[in-house]
Design a protein around this motif. Structure first.
Motif, short mmCIF file in Angstrom:
data_model
loop_
_atom_site.label_atom_id
_atom_site.label_comp_id
_atom_site.label_asym_id
_atom_site.label_seq_id
_atom_site.Cartn_x
_atom_site.Cartn_y
_atom_site.Cartn_z
N PRO A 59 49.39 11.80 -11.47
CA PRO A 59 48.20 11.34 -10.75
C PRO A 59 47.16 10.64 -11.61
N LEU A 60 47.29 10.71 -12.94
CA LEU A 60 46.24 10.19 -13.82
C LEU A 60 46.56 8.82 -14.41
N GLN A 61 47.66 8.22 -14.01
CA GLN A 61 48.06 6.96 -14.63
C GLN A 61 47.00 5.87 -14.46
N ALA A 62 46.55 5.65 -13.23
CA ALA A 62 45.62 4.55 -12.97
C ALA A 62 44.30 4.74 -13.69
N ILE A 63 43.73 5.93 -13.64
CA ILE A 63 42.43 6.16 -14.26
C ILE A 63 42.53 6.16 -15.78
N ALA A 64 43.62 6.69 -16.33
CA ALA A 64 43.78 6.70 -17.79
C ALA A 64 43.96 5.29 -18.32
N VAL A 65 44.74 4.48 -17.64
CA VAL A 65 44.93 3.08 -18.07
C VAL A 65 43.61 2.34 -18.02
N ASN A 66 42.85 2.51 -16.94
CA ASN A 66 41.57 1.81 -16.82
C ASN A 66 40.59 2.23 -17.91
N THR A 67 40.58 3.50 -18.25
CA THR A 67 39.67 4.01 -19.27
C THR A 67 40.05 3.53 -20.67
N LEU A 68 41.34 3.45 -20.94
CA LEU A 68 41.82 3.18 -22.29
C LEU A 68 42.22 1.72 -22.51
N ILE A 69 42.01 0.87 -21.52
CA ILE A 69 42.57 -0.48 -21.59
C ILE A 69 41.99 -1.32 -22.73
N ASN A 70 40.76 -1.02 -23.15
CA ASN A 70 40.16 -1.81 -24.23
C ASN A 70 40.17 -1.07 -25.56
N SER A 126 47.26 -4.92 -23.99
CA SER A 126 46.79 -3.58 -24.37
C SER A 126 47.97 -2.67 -24.71
N GLN A 127 47.77 -1.83 -25.73
CA GLN A 127 48.87 -1.02 -26.27
C GLN A 127 48.66 0.49 -26.11
N PHE A 128 47.46 0.93 -25.78
CA PHE A 128 47.19 2.35 -25.58
C PHE A 128 47.68 3.20 -26.76
N PRO A 129 47.09 2.99 -27.92
CA PRO A 129 47.52 3.70 -29.13
C PRO A 129 47.54 5.22 -28.91
N GLN A 130 48.53 5.86 -29.50
CA GLN A 130 48.71 7.29 -29.29
C GLN A 130 47.50 8.09 -29.75
N ASN A 131 46.88 7.67 -30.86
CA ASN A 131 45.72 8.42 -31.34
C ASN A 131 44.55 8.34 -30.35
N GLU A 132 44.38 7.17 -29.71
CA GLU A 132 43.32 7.03 -28.71
C GLU A 132 43.65 7.86 -27.46
N LEU A 133 44.92 7.90 -27.09
CA LEU A 133 45.33 8.72 -25.95
C LEU A 133 45.11 10.20 -26.24
N GLU A 180 50.33 16.13 -19.61
CA GLU A 180 51.55 15.43 -19.23
C GLU A 180 51.43 13.91 -19.35
N LEU A 181 50.26 13.41 -19.73
CA LEU A 181 50.11 11.96 -19.92
C LEU A 181 50.96 11.48 -21.09
N LYS A 182 51.74 10.43 -20.85
CA LYS A 182 52.61 9.86 -21.88
C LYS A 182 52.27 8.38 -22.06
N ARG A 183 52.25 7.95 -23.32
CA ARG A 183 51.93 6.56 -23.62
C ARG A 183 52.88 5.61 -22.91
N VAL A 184 54.15 5.93 -22.85
CA VAL A 184 55.13 5.04 -22.22
C VAL A 184 54.82 4.86 -20.74
N ASP A 185 54.33 5.92 -20.08
CA ASP A 185 53.97 5.82 -18.67
C ASP A 185 52.75 4.92 -18.47
N LEU A 186 51.80 5.01 -19.39
CA LEU A 186 50.62 4.16 -19.29
C LEU A 186 50.99 2.69 -19.47
N LEU A 187 51.86 2.40 -20.42
CA LEU A 187 52.31 1.03 -20.62
C LEU A 187 53.04 0.49 -19.39
#
Length: 423
Positions: A59-70, A126-133, A180-187
């Motif tokens: 359920p958090l994919q959309a909001i996490a991507v929007n928050t971390l996109i920059n 955008s790459q959503f670096p693991q450390n930022e996630l 359960e958030l995974k970088r690959v899912d955000l990408l």
């Protein structure tokens, strides 16, 4: 000579003028709506994307991507993005709602050619670096832990979940969802949702042909389309639901009651907004007069009608002393019943008419406000006739019509009632 002991006369707002947008298309077909104002050398460009590909298990994919996109691309780190935007005196903002995610740029026109490539990089690379996630997950879990101790926030969560269940409108977010958030899912979500075929651009400010050509050269080319699945939800009214979470130590109880209703697309929506204003939609409302001013049960109480793309709902919310929670609920239902049985007086109705028309006029203070009004109707599939009908309804609706609307939509026997604290 001015008599300061006599209140000045007032006149009802006669006409409200909206700045309507000009529509153009980028080379790749992305619609661009421009609300033009040439007074200041400033522009806001909003890239608006529908939330898509809903998965209840993620359920958090959309909001996490929007928050971390920059927070980092192939070329730039989060720090470099922020420094470059700041160097040009620009401002970069992201926003998530239940239906859309947006990326907005505020900048002086003279710097458009410099900042648009930065935004293009963010929206495509955008790459959503693991450390930022990892930092995001840690911070959000801590924030959630704090929020779950706040009765008003818990009441909103429980109310939304009771109405909308495990959908984007009502999912009950827990700490495990962040784990359960995974970088690959955000990408994957980023590539699907932040694509030209899922984008609408709304520009407001001083934006001429030169600006459009710069926008087209950056975003009209070399931006890959994607395959997306539009989110679709359906909701049916339910029997009355009670959600009570006792907190023995609570000094105050949070109350939130209401039900599914209509959204902006329905012809009754303007009339229901007027009824809501009478009940609890402004400081002089009946709920405020009774429960705050007369009874002293709360510092504030209000009601509202929310219009989502695929649903609407009405609600009443407040926090009251735990020892008067039951009495406050009784008074709330009493005020609703009065609207269903007794005609609103002419003086009160005229006051509400003037308040609503004045609020509408006051909300159009600048070109950005006009753009916001456009978005309200565009993403509801409406046109500017909606505002004409709204204004006419506010001016002409009768007490008898409001009584009928109250009986049609304030069906308290099916209200969801949430209390967090003690009652």
């Amino acid at each position: 000579m001015l008599n300061r002991q006599q209140a000045p006369d007032f006149k009802q707002v006669s006409a409200i003028n909206f700045i309507q947008p000009e529509k153009r298309l980028l080379a790749n077909g992305v619609p661009v709506f421009t609300i033009y104002s040439g007074e200041q050398d400033l522009v806001r460009i909003e890239f608006i994307f529908e939330n898509v590909n809903w998965k209840r298990e993620k359920p958090l994919q959309a909001i996490a991507v929007n928050t971390l996109i920059n927070n980092g691309t192939n070329k730039l780190s989060a720090k470099e993005i922020a420094e470059k935007i700041d160097f040009y005196g620009a401002f970069f903002q992201t926003e998530y709602t239940q239906d859309h995610s947006s990326v907005s740029l505020y900048t002086l026109n003279k710097h458009l050619h410099s900042v648009l490539p930065i935004v293009k990089d963010v929206l495509t690379e955008s790459q959503f670096p693991q450390n930022e996630l990892d930092i995001y997950i840690q911070n959000q879990k801590q924030k959630l832990q704090v929020n779950l101790k706040k009765n008003d926030i818990v009441s909103r969560k429980e109310f939304a979940h009771a109405l909308f269940g495990e959908t984007a409108y009502g999912v009950d977010i827990k700490a495990q969802h962040y784990d359960e958030l995974k970088r690959v899912d955000l990408l994957t979500y980023f590539k699907a949702a932040y694509a030209p075929n899922n984008c609408t651009i709304v520009v407001s400010g001083k934006f001429d042909t030169t600006g459009f050509n710069l926008l087209d050269s950056s975003f009209g080319y070399n931006w890959e389309k994607s395959e997306v699945v539009k989110n679709t939800f359906s909701f049916n009214p339910t029997e009355k639901q009670f959600v009570y979470k006792e907190k023995p130590e609570a000094l105050q109880s949070a109350i939130r009651i209401g039900q599914l209703a209509i959204n902006r697309k329905h012809k009754d929506f303007p009339g229901l907004q007027i009824l809501n204003t009478v009940l609890g939609g402004y400081f002089g409302s009946r709920l405020m007069a009774n429960i705050r001013e007369d009874k002293g049960y709360t510092y504030g109480i209000g009601s509202g009608i929310s219009s989502l793309q695929q649903a609407g709902y009405l609600f009443i919310s407040t926090e009251v002393g735990a020892d008067v929670c039951g009495a406050a609920l009784t008074e709330i239902y009493k005020e609703i019943d009065l609207l269903k049985t007794t005609l609103i007086g002419e003086e009160e109705l005229n006051l509400v008419r003037n308040y609503m028309l004045g609020s509408m006029l006051g909300s159009l203070e600048n070109v950005f406000s006009h753009a916001d009004k456009f978005k309200n109707i565009y993403f509801s599939g409406l046109d500017y006739d909606y505002y004409s009908r709204y204004i006419e309804t506010v001016k002409t609706i009768t007490a008898e019509e409001l009584l009928a609307l109250a009986n049609k939509y304030f069906t308290t026997e099916s209200f969801t009632e949430v209390v967090i604290g003690k009652k």
